[in-house]
Design a protein around this motif. Sequence first.
Motif, PDB file in Angstrom:
ATOM      1  N   SER A  66       8.519  -7.451 -11.943  1.00 56.56           N
ATOM      2  CA  SER A  66       8.124  -7.423 -10.545  1.00 56.56           C
ATOM      3  C   SER A  66       7.618  -6.028 -10.192  1.00 56.56           C
ATOM      4  O   SER A  66       8.343  -5.035 -10.346  1.00 56.56           O
ATOM      5  N   VAL A  67       6.379  -5.943  -9.739  1.00 58.60           N
ATOM      6  CA  VAL A  67       5.736  -4.658  -9.463  1.00 58.60           C
ATOM      7  C   VAL A  67       5.595  -4.481  -7.958  1.00 58.60           C
ATOM      8  O   VAL A  67       5.001  -5.319  -7.274  1.00 58.60           O
ATOM      9  N   ASN A  68       6.154  -3.416  -7.438  1.00 53.83           N
ATOM     10  CA  ASN A  68       5.915  -2.993  -6.066  1.00 53.83           C
ATOM     11  C   ASN A  68       5.901  -1.472  -6.036  1.00 53.83           C
ATOM     12  O   ASN A  68       6.018  -0.817  -7.080  1.00 53.83           O
ATOM     13  N   GLU A  69       5.775  -0.913  -4.837  1.00 49.92           N
ATOM     14  CA  GLU A  69       5.620   0.536  -4.754  1.00 49.92           C
ATOM     15  C   GLU A  69       6.842   1.284  -5.265  1.00 49.92           C
ATOM     16  O   GLU A  69       6.710   2.391  -5.813  1.00 49.92           O
ATOM     17  N   MET A  70       8.037   0.720  -5.127  1.00 43.63           N
ATOM     18  CA  MET A  70       9.243   1.411  -5.546  1.00 43.63           C
ATOM     19  C   MET A  70       9.494   1.256  -7.049  1.00 43.63           C
ATOM     20  O   MET A  70       9.818   2.234  -7.729  1.00 43.63           O
ATOM     21  N   THR A  71       9.342   0.050  -7.581  1.00 45.99           N
ATOM     22  CA  THR A  71       9.558  -0.143  -9.018  1.00 45.99           C
ATOM     23  C   THR A  71       8.500   0.594  -9.830  1.00 45.99           C
ATOM     24  O   THR A  71       8.787   1.088 -10.921  1.00 45.99           O
ATOM     25  N   ILE A 131      -1.839   0.628  -7.419  1.00 44.00           N
ATOM     26  CA  ILE A 131      -0.754   0.026  -8.192  1.00 44.00           C
ATOM     27  C   ILE A 131      -0.802  -1.491  -8.095  1.00 44.00           C
ATOM     28  O   ILE A 131      -0.594  -2.208  -9.084  1.00 44.00           O
ATOM     29  N   ALA A 132      -1.091  -1.995  -6.887  1.00 46.53           N
ATOM     30  CA  ALA A 132      -1.155  -3.442  -6.716  1.00 46.53           C
ATOM     31  C   ALA A 132      -2.349  -4.031  -7.459  1.00 46.53           C
ATOM     32  O   ALA A 132      -2.245  -5.106  -8.063  1.00 46.53           O
ATOM     33  N   ILE A 135      -0.099   5.282  -3.434  1.00 45.40           N
ATOM     34  CA  ILE A 135       0.776   4.135  -3.682  1.00 45.40           C
ATOM     35  C   ILE A 135       0.311   2.906  -2.917  1.00 45.40           C
ATOM     36  O   ILE A 135       0.172   1.822  -3.478  1.00 45.40           O
ATOM     37  N   TRP A 136       0.045   3.076  -1.613  1.00 47.82           N
ATOM     38  CA  TRP A 136      -0.343   1.936  -0.785  1.00 47.82           C
ATOM     39  C   TRP A 136      -1.852   1.830  -0.567  1.00 47.82           C
ATOM     40  O   TRP A 136      -2.326   0.822  -0.060  1.00 47.82           O
ATOM     41  N   GLY A 137      -2.606   2.885  -0.866  1.00 44.05           N
ATOM     42  CA  GLY A 137      -4.044   2.847  -0.644  1.00 44.05           C
ATOM     43  C   GLY A 137      -4.458   3.284   0.737  1.00 44.05           C
ATOM     44  O   GLY A 137      -5.656   3.301   1.050  1.00 44.05           O
ATOM     45  N   ASN A 138      -3.511   3.660   1.599  1.00 41.47           N
ATOM     46  CA  ASN A 138      -3.799   4.119   2.957  1.00 41.47           C
ATOM     47  C   ASN A 138      -2.789   5.188   3.343  1.00 41.47           C
ATOM     48  O   ASN A 138      -1.646   5.183   2.874  1.00 41.47           O
ATOM     49  N   ALA A 139      -3.228   6.099   4.209  1.00 37.40           N
ATOM     50  CA  ALA A 139      -2.338   7.126   4.754  1.00 37.40           C
ATOM     51  C   ALA A 139      -2.539   7.160   6.265  1.00 37.40           C
ATOM     52  O   ALA A 139      -3.672   7.161   6.749  1.00 37.40           O
ATOM     53  N   TYR A 140      -1.430   7.155   7.000  1.00 40.10           N
ATOM     54  CA  TYR A 140      -1.472   7.152   8.459  1.00 40.10           C
ATOM     55  C   TYR A 140      -0.610   8.280   9.006  1.00 40.10           C
ATOM     56  O   TYR A 140       0.417   8.635   8.422  1.00 40.10           O
ATOM     57  N   ALA A 141      -1.033   8.816  10.151  1.00 41.14           N
ATOM     58  CA  ALA A 141      -0.242   9.809  10.866  1.00 41.14           C
ATOM     59  C   ALA A 141      -0.483   9.625  12.358  1.00 41.14           C
ATOM     60  O   ALA A 141      -1.620   9.382  12.788  1.00 41.14           O
ATOM     61  N   GLN A 142       0.582   9.734  13.128  1.00 43.33           N
ATOM     62  CA  GLN A 142       0.448   9.638  14.581  1.00 43.33           C
ATOM     63  C   GLN A 142      -0.010  10.974  15.135  1.00 43.33           C
ATOM     64  O   GLN A 142       0.510  12.030  14.787  1.00 43.33           O
TER      65      GLN A 142
END
Length: 436
Positions: A37-42, A191-192, A110-117
């Motif tokens: 099982s592949v996700n950002e944490m594993t 990663i995904a 890791i997720w392909g996006n970066a966000y900041a408020q």
Amino acid sequence: MGIKSLFGFGQARDKPVRNYSNGEYTFNFGRSTSGKSVNEMTAMQTTAVYACVRILSEAIASLPIHVYRYKDGGKEMVCDHPLYTLLHDEPNPEMTSFVFRETLMSHLLIWGNAYAQIIRNGKGEVLSLYPLLPNKMSVERDSNGVLYYVYSRYTDENPNMKKMGDITLRQEDVLHIPGLGFDGLIGYSPIAMARNAVGMTMACEEYGASFFANGANPGGVLEHPGVLKDPTKVRDSWNAVYRGTTNAHKIAVLEEGMKYQQIGIPPEEAQFLETRKFQINEIARLFRIPPHMVGDLEKSSFSNIEQQSLEFVKYTLDPWVIRWEQALKKSLFLPEEKKEFFIKLNVDGLLRGDYQSRMNGYAIGRQNGWLSTNDIREMEDMNPLPEEEGGNLYLVNGAMTKLKDAGAFAKEGTESTSEESEPQQPPDNRNRGGLR
């Protein structure tokens, strides 16, 4: 969400209703063909993925970042702009600039996006920046086609948000740095998209751990010449004494004519080590990291490792730098400021060669007049010399001249001679030497 609603088919062009939630693309995560099982944490638990994410995150975070103003066809650094302190020193009271950029870059990888408020004052100026987790963010459009963001907050990770649940943020209140994607709004997780490669790497690591957990000996068979009344008891007693790395190389005592026959495949025959090395290179290829930077020095040498490092800056780091610079300018500057100011991450320090190469380059620039003493001292992080000592003096080799002026001195000498005396006729040598 269906295909039509995802791409806006059948909807009015002036009132698009589209949703770009990161959660919609989580189908890319999950079980790979290797069964893992592949996700950002594993994925981050594998050394290759962790090393690649760390290398790029720390590289972006360590680059000098400055605010510049366009001036007379060039640029000048602006230290009194409010964004300079935020980006160079402290984006918010809880983080340094290094930690802030490292965090956002790891999200991007890791997720392909970066966000900041973005926290602004009444005049629209930026006061602080706070990271937002990409797996809790979705990008949506209203009935007029204007983008807005919905953040699902269920933990206390942001001091500026007081309530829990879904929080709506305006487009101008969010710094969004998207990675590679298909619509230009949402990036896809590397990663995904490569979960099978990551899953195989995880499977190789688990196989290696299981191999050594069993005493570095694959499974085998205990043969007994007779019939055993309780084979489970014999197997359990064998495992209790000889299984595990702490029991490796113990001398086995077999009774009643029993024999041990190994049936597992030795790791060298299964090419286990070669497979693990290939998977490390596969992950390095995914993030475009030179193998020597993740510990694989097999094809690296003193003659090519510097060139590989320069290629890392040009072909791996530079696209990320441009992505950051343009996103920061787009989201942080006021509309009237975008024509005058810009943000730059300086990679010149990473492109410097060895000491001898730098000195030779400085000598060429100094002799040809496009580098002064202070220019060179600045690149070497040294204090400038005073003006009266010639620190800003530009020199040029006196033996050099313009191509069109080549031979001008000879022409001038000939003209001056012709003015002083009349031209003489060449002597007649036809009767010299006794020849007629």
